[in-house]
Design an enzyme around this catalytic site. Structure first.
Site: not given
Ligand code: HEM
Ligand SMILES: *[C@@H]1O[C@H](CO)[C@@H](O)[C@H](O)[C@H]1NC(C)=O
Ligand SMILES: CC(=O)N[C@H]1CO[C@H](CO)[C@@H](O)[C@@H]1O
Length: 349
Positions: A83, A87, A97, A115, A217, A272
């Site tokens: 993730r 981002h 950054s 975040n 996801h 799972t």
């Protein structure tokens, strides 16, 4: 990519000036040289595999070893790192950054409220891998944090049972990180297909890429607040989102009661949760997409065929994911004076 537009643009411009009768030979040469120069500059923005072959030949093994050690300590490194990469790339490009820490004079990207749950273990994975690389004298301060994040992302996906792929490298670390720059750059869990498509398109990613990347996801956690509207106050006539599987909705209400502690987080893939697999798409077929932005991929007829294909064809999903994450890794890459190689990933040099 960008570089390809340079030459046609130059020719167009020359032709235009020629028609206006303002083009002399010197100007032609000047512009030709200028465009070749610009072309080379943009060309260097292109990433490549084995970028560090002569600079730090063992870098990929060093990073993989550090990431594996972290993985053995905590599984959270997997969703956390994956993730973090997403981002980072969607806000100011893949330039690390997102890893910069705030200072009294600058509120950094990571402290934007979007975040939330950027797991500390994702940041720590990059910092540990950077330390391992810098421990080799010839590699010290030669490998960017942005590239280390890209390598670590590749490694966590493979460690969780996902596909292995060759990772493109050659990014510099960015020189700017502000909380304000995050606003509007990240997708929200309430997004519909048009909103998802337009945000991904703004980053050069197609609907197919978007559906493939949403497959991330299949791992990780979500806080209850991110989807509680779907189980309690979806609409006046339907308190529960009718596209949610009824059994699943009841389970979600059990795990996320109305006044749940805001720190409670649940698995995004109920089947799972620790395996990078195509079960995410099978879940969508059963109404078990956690966010509106997940379930809409199945309920919208424009994306449904892709979901159905990948639900039954794991290899096709894996191939699409490799394509998409490679494209994600090219977003907004910094070169030349736009960046440098950070000594400490959390602090500007
Ligand atoms: C398509 C639009 C997307 C939306 C709306 C979205 C939204 C979210 C939200 C709301 C969470 C839960 C955060 C929390 O409760 O703290 C989450 C978690 C996560 N997302 Fe996404 N996301 C999207 C795409 C992606 C992509 C493209 C990736 C990576 C390729 C990704 C990887 C993850 C991971 C791994 C987690 C779990 C994090 C953890 O357990 O620490 N997401 N996402
Ligand atoms: C809802 O989930 C149950 C079990 O988890 C499953 O057996 C059922 O087929 C799902 N319903 C739909 C409509 O897909
Ligand atoms: C990991 C991280 O830096 N999380 C921060 C996200 O933003 C919130 C507030 O907006 C901070 O409290 C967290 O520390």
């Amino acid at each position: 990519m960008q570089g390809n537009y340079c030459l046609p643009f130059f020719l167009f411009l020359s032709f235009h000036l020629f028609l206006m009768g303002r083009l002399d030979t010197n100007l032609i040469y000047f512009r030709l040289i200028l465009s070749v120069f610009l072309f080379a500059q943009l060309g260097s923005a292109q990433l490549k595999q084995n970028y560090y072959a002569n600079i730090c030949p063992n870098v990929e093994n060093i990073v993989r070893r550090a990431v594996t050690t972290k993985f053995q300590q905590t599984f959270v490194t997997v969703p956390g790192t994956l993730r973090l990469f997403f981002h980072d790339c969607f806000v100011q490009g893949c330039d690390a950054s997102v890893i910069i820490a705030s200072t009294p004079s600058n509120k950094a990207e990571k402290d934007n409220q979007d975040n939330l749950s950027l797991a500390g273990d994702g940041f720590d994975t990059v910092i540990k891998a950077k330390a391992a690389v810098d421990a080799i004298p010839s590699c010290q301060n030669k490998v960017s944090c942005a590239d280390i994040l890209a390598m670590a992302t590749r490694d966590v996906v493979a460690l969780a049972g996902g596909p292995s792929y060759a990772v493109e490298l050659g990014r510099l670390d960015g020189l700017i990180s502000t909380s304000a720059s995050v606003n509007g750059k990240l997708p929200q869990p309430t997004f519909n297909l048009n909103q998802l498509n337009s945000l991904f398109a703004a980053n050069g990613l197609s609907q197919t890429d978007m559906i493939a990347l949403s497959g991330a996801h299949t791992l990780g956690f979500s806080h209850c607040a991110k989807f509680s509207n779907r189980i309690y106050n979806f609409s006046p006539s339907n308190p529960v989102d009718p596209t949610l599987n009824k059994t699943y909705a009841t389970e979600l209400q059990g795990m996320c009661p109305r006044n749940v502690d805001p720190t409670v987080a649940i698995n995004m893939d109920p089947t799972t949760p620790r395996t990078f697999d195509n079960v995410y798409y099978q879940n969508l077929q059963q109404g078990k997409g956690l966010f509106t932005s997940d379930e809409v991929l199945f309920t919208d007829t424009r994306s449904k065929p892709t979901v159905n294909t990948w639900a039954q064809n794991s290899a096709a999903f894996q191939q699409a994911f490799i394509t998409a994450i490679t494209k994600l890794g090219r977003v907004g890459v910094k070169t030349g004076s736009q960046g440098n190689i950070r000594r400490d990933c959390g602090v500007f040099n």
